[in-house]
Write an enzyme that holds these catalytic residues in place. Structure first.
Site, PDB file in Angstrom:
ATOM      1  N   SER A 137      -9.981 -32.737 -99.987  1.00  0.00           N
ATOM      2  CA  SER A 137     -11.191 -33.362-100.494  1.00  0.00           C
ATOM      3  C   SER A 137     -11.780 -34.263 -99.404  1.00  0.00           C
ATOM      4  O   SER A 137     -11.964 -33.809 -98.271  1.00  0.00           O
ATOM      5  CB  SER A 137     -10.882 -34.126-101.787  1.00  0.00           C
ATOM      6  OG  SER A 137     -12.044 -34.412-102.512  1.00  0.00           O
ATOM      7  N   ASP A 143     -13.662 -24.169-107.364  1.00  0.00           N
ATOM      8  CA  ASP A 143     -13.871 -25.590-107.103  1.00  0.00           C
ATOM      9  C   ASP A 143     -15.337 -25.843-106.792  1.00  0.00           C
ATOM     10  O   ASP A 143     -15.877 -25.243-105.862  1.00  0.00           O
ATOM     11  CB  ASP A 143     -12.994 -26.017-105.925  1.00  0.00           C
ATOM     12  CG  ASP A 143     -13.267 -27.431-105.454  1.00  0.00           C
ATOM     13  OD1 ASP A 143     -13.790 -28.245-106.252  1.00  0.00           O
ATOM     14  OD2 ASP A 143     -12.944 -27.723-104.295  1.00  0.00           O
ATOM     15  N   HIS A 162      -9.500 -26.969-106.551  1.00  0.00           N
ATOM     16  CA  HIS A 162      -9.622 -28.041-105.567  1.00  0.00           C
ATOM     17  C   HIS A 162      -8.284 -28.282-104.872  1.00  0.00           C
ATOM     18  O   HIS A 162      -7.306 -28.641-105.504  1.00  0.00           O
ATOM     19  CB  HIS A 162     -10.103 -29.307-106.266  1.00  0.00           C
ATOM     20  CG  HIS A 162     -10.718 -30.325-105.348  1.00  0.00           C
ATOM     21  ND1 HIS A 162     -11.779 -30.043-104.533  1.00  0.00           N
ATOM     22  CD2 HIS A 162     -10.419 -31.630-105.140  1.00  0.00           C
ATOM     23  CE1 HIS A 162     -12.118 -31.129-103.859  1.00  0.00           C
ATOM     24  NE2 HIS A 162     -11.308 -32.107-104.198  1.00  0.00           N
TER      25      HIS A 162
END
Length: 568
Positions: free
Chosen positions: A251, A503, A528
């Site tokens: 991320s 995601d 993710h």
């Protein structure tokens, strides 16, 4: 200007004045609760849903008008917004979820289990300089940066060091959930190091959020320089100057990992950047893409599910507008303390995070979830057990996210906790330089209420919040973004970009390999940074292959490094 009214037909607002020298002033105990609520406003669980049946939002020049659902006794509304010049401002969802919604009496449904037994580390602190980039007297101030170390498998001075680039939260969250590093360290005889990002967790400079003068040192460039200084010091103390360093991140941490390799190639020899939306900024990606991917996730499971979710907001609006409707919501949803105004935010929170963590195996990163939770939500909507009405279907869908284990006596409302220590920092970053516009617009075909993207309003709202002009183009200027293929061909090597197309952040990711050493691994069924999770016996074959590819690539990097360095 967006004018709405709440169910009581009252215009309720709370007004605070901020300027660049008094941002988030916590010195006054009387203001502390209000400022804490301000810091909580961006949270993903109440991203943007606001209709004219529920709230009033307004902005005057240089004054921030806040409508606070987190003060439910004062404002019965589900609009969580900071308005710009004529529109609402939404900050991008961030994975270290605050879990701001309370479990409710008897809850344990969202309990996060302890980390696997192999997660063992020593906590250390490094004296870090506040400002790495100039010689002003204030720059020489220092703070203690926390990092976690496991040297159990380390093979000695020339063996690899695997470093996790800490994201927007306490470092334990990432150490406890980055199974790929723990599981591969024995194979590579690697030392593991997890570095906490400045201004998060325990890595706080003095008076960190007292005003913009001190908060202004919270930037990506300062964070990367922190990592560089810490790595060099660690290697020097170990007399391991030749030890190759591979940086990992997911991320925002994945973005940092990629940028670390690009900016400090003499310090890190490779990067694993998982679900890193480095192209999520203005002009680089579609501003509607984040919510479009979420909508397509649900539509791919069931057209009926998609249709029910799209119609649910008007049904909720209608019910919230009358006493009879609110009574029906209380009965249907079994809300703790009858807090029915939290329902739209609860629903939106669940849909966003289920899409992000649509993992193929049960997970407990954010909350306890079954495998393929998007599919399970659609199954609950398509095959309800408590009634065919839209609201009954939505209640069963929400239970998948909030009460999968069945341990909650009732649905909770918005809470104030910040268990991962990330709210104030991410608010600041997302409104100064991390302006991820890919998550600001909501199209007319979305399962969420539409919200046209307006870049001017985004910037105006951010300036009102921080008291400073945002720098929406700085990331692109400093790290590259436009013409990313040629930029990376000329300036980078040894980066793995993993993206799972389930995601929503994948829409801002690097989805095609750029060179022999800048490799994109893309999986249509991936969530993710699913590749970084601990492996399980139930992992599908595609996920096992992704991890094997990543290990082969890292092994190739290390062989090349040792060959070039003439290290046996």
């Amino acid at each position: 200007m967006d004018a709405c009214t709440n169910p009581l037909n009252l215009s309720i607002s709370f007004t605070f004045e901020f300027n660049s020298s008094h941002h988030l002033d916590r010195s006054s105990p009387a203001r502390l609760d209000y400022i804490d609520h301000l810091a909580l406003l961006h949270h993903q669980s109440l991203i943007h849903h606001c209709s004219c049946s529920r709230c009033s939002c307004s902005m005057a020049p240089a004054i921030l008008t806040l409508l606070l659902l987190t003060l439910p006794s004062l404002l019965p509304s589900s609009c969580h917004a900071i308005t710009g010049a004529g529109g609402r401002r939404r900050l991008p969802p961030t994975l270290p979820m605050l879990r701001r919604y309370s479990a409710g009496p008897g809850g344990g449904g969202s309990a996060v289990p302890p980390p696997p037994p192999q997660v063992q580390y020593e906590t250390r602190r490094f004296t870090q300089r506040l400002d790495h980039f100039n010689a002003l007297p204030a720059s020489y101030a220092t703070f203690q940066q926390r990092y976690l170390v496991n040297g159990t498998f380390w093979g000695g001075r020339a063996a690899p060091v695997f470093v996790y680039a800490g994201n927007e939260g306490e470092i334990e969250l990432f150490a406890n959930n980055t199974g790929l590093m723990w599981e591969t360290a024995p194979r590579f005889r690697a030392m593991l190091v997890f570095v906490e990002h400045r201004y998060y967790g325990d890595s706080m400079p003095a008076a960190a959020y007292s005003n913009s003068t001190t908060t202004g040192y919270l930037t990506t460039t300062q964070a990367l320089a922190d990592f560089a200084e810490l790595i060099l010091s660690l290697k020097a103390n170990l007399s391991a100057h030749a030890a190759p360093v591979v940086v990992f991140g997911g991320s925002y941490g994945g973005m940092l990992a990629a940028w670390m390799r690009m900016k400090y190639p003499h310090i890190v020899m490779g990067a694993v950047a998982s679900s890193a939306p480095i192209l999520g900024f203005y002009g680089l990606s579609d501003p509607y893409s984040f919510y479009d991917v979420i909508s397509n996730d649900f539509k791919s499971e069931s057209q009926h599910c998609y249709d029910v979710l799209r119609s649910s907001w008007s049904e909720l609006d209608k019910a919230l507008a009358t006493d009879a409707g609110r009574a029906q919501l209380t009965h249907t949803f079994n809300m703790c303390k009858g807090n029915v105004d939290a329902i739209p935010g609860l629903l939106e929170n669940a849909l966003v995070y289920v899409a992000m963590t649509d993992y193929p195996t049960p997970s407990s990163f954010l909350t306890s979830l079954p495998a393929y939770p998007v599919r399970q939500i659609c199954r609950a909507i398509d095959q309800p057990t408590s009634g065919n009405e839209t609201l009954a279907r939505i209640k069963e869908a929400m239970a998948i996210y909030y009460n999968h284990t069945g341990g909650l006596a009732c649905f909770g409302g918005a809470g104030d906790e910040d268990p991962y220590g990330m709210l104030a920092g991410w608010n600041w970053q997302a409104c100064t330089e991390m302006v991820l516009t890919m998550s600001y617009g909501v199209s007319g075909s979305s399962i969420f209420p539409p919200e046209p993207f307006n870049f001017t309003d985004v910037l105006a709202g951010c300036r009102a919040y921080t008291g400073l002009p945002p720098r929406p183009y700085w990331i692109e200027a400093h790290f590259g973004g436009f013409d990313i293929v040629n930029v990376l061909k000329r300036s980078a090597s040894n980066i793995i970009f993993f993206n799972g197309l389930r995601d929503p952040w994948s829409a801002g990711g690097v989805l095609k390999s750029i060179s022999k050493s800048i490799i994109a691994l893309v999986e249509p069924e991936g969530g993710h940074h699913v590749d970084l999770r601990f492996s399980t016996k139930e992992d599908p074959e595609w996920l096992k292959k992704v991890r094997r590819k990543e290990m082969r690539i890292i092994a190739d990097w290390l062989r090349q490094y040792y060959s070039e360095e003439a290290i046996a």
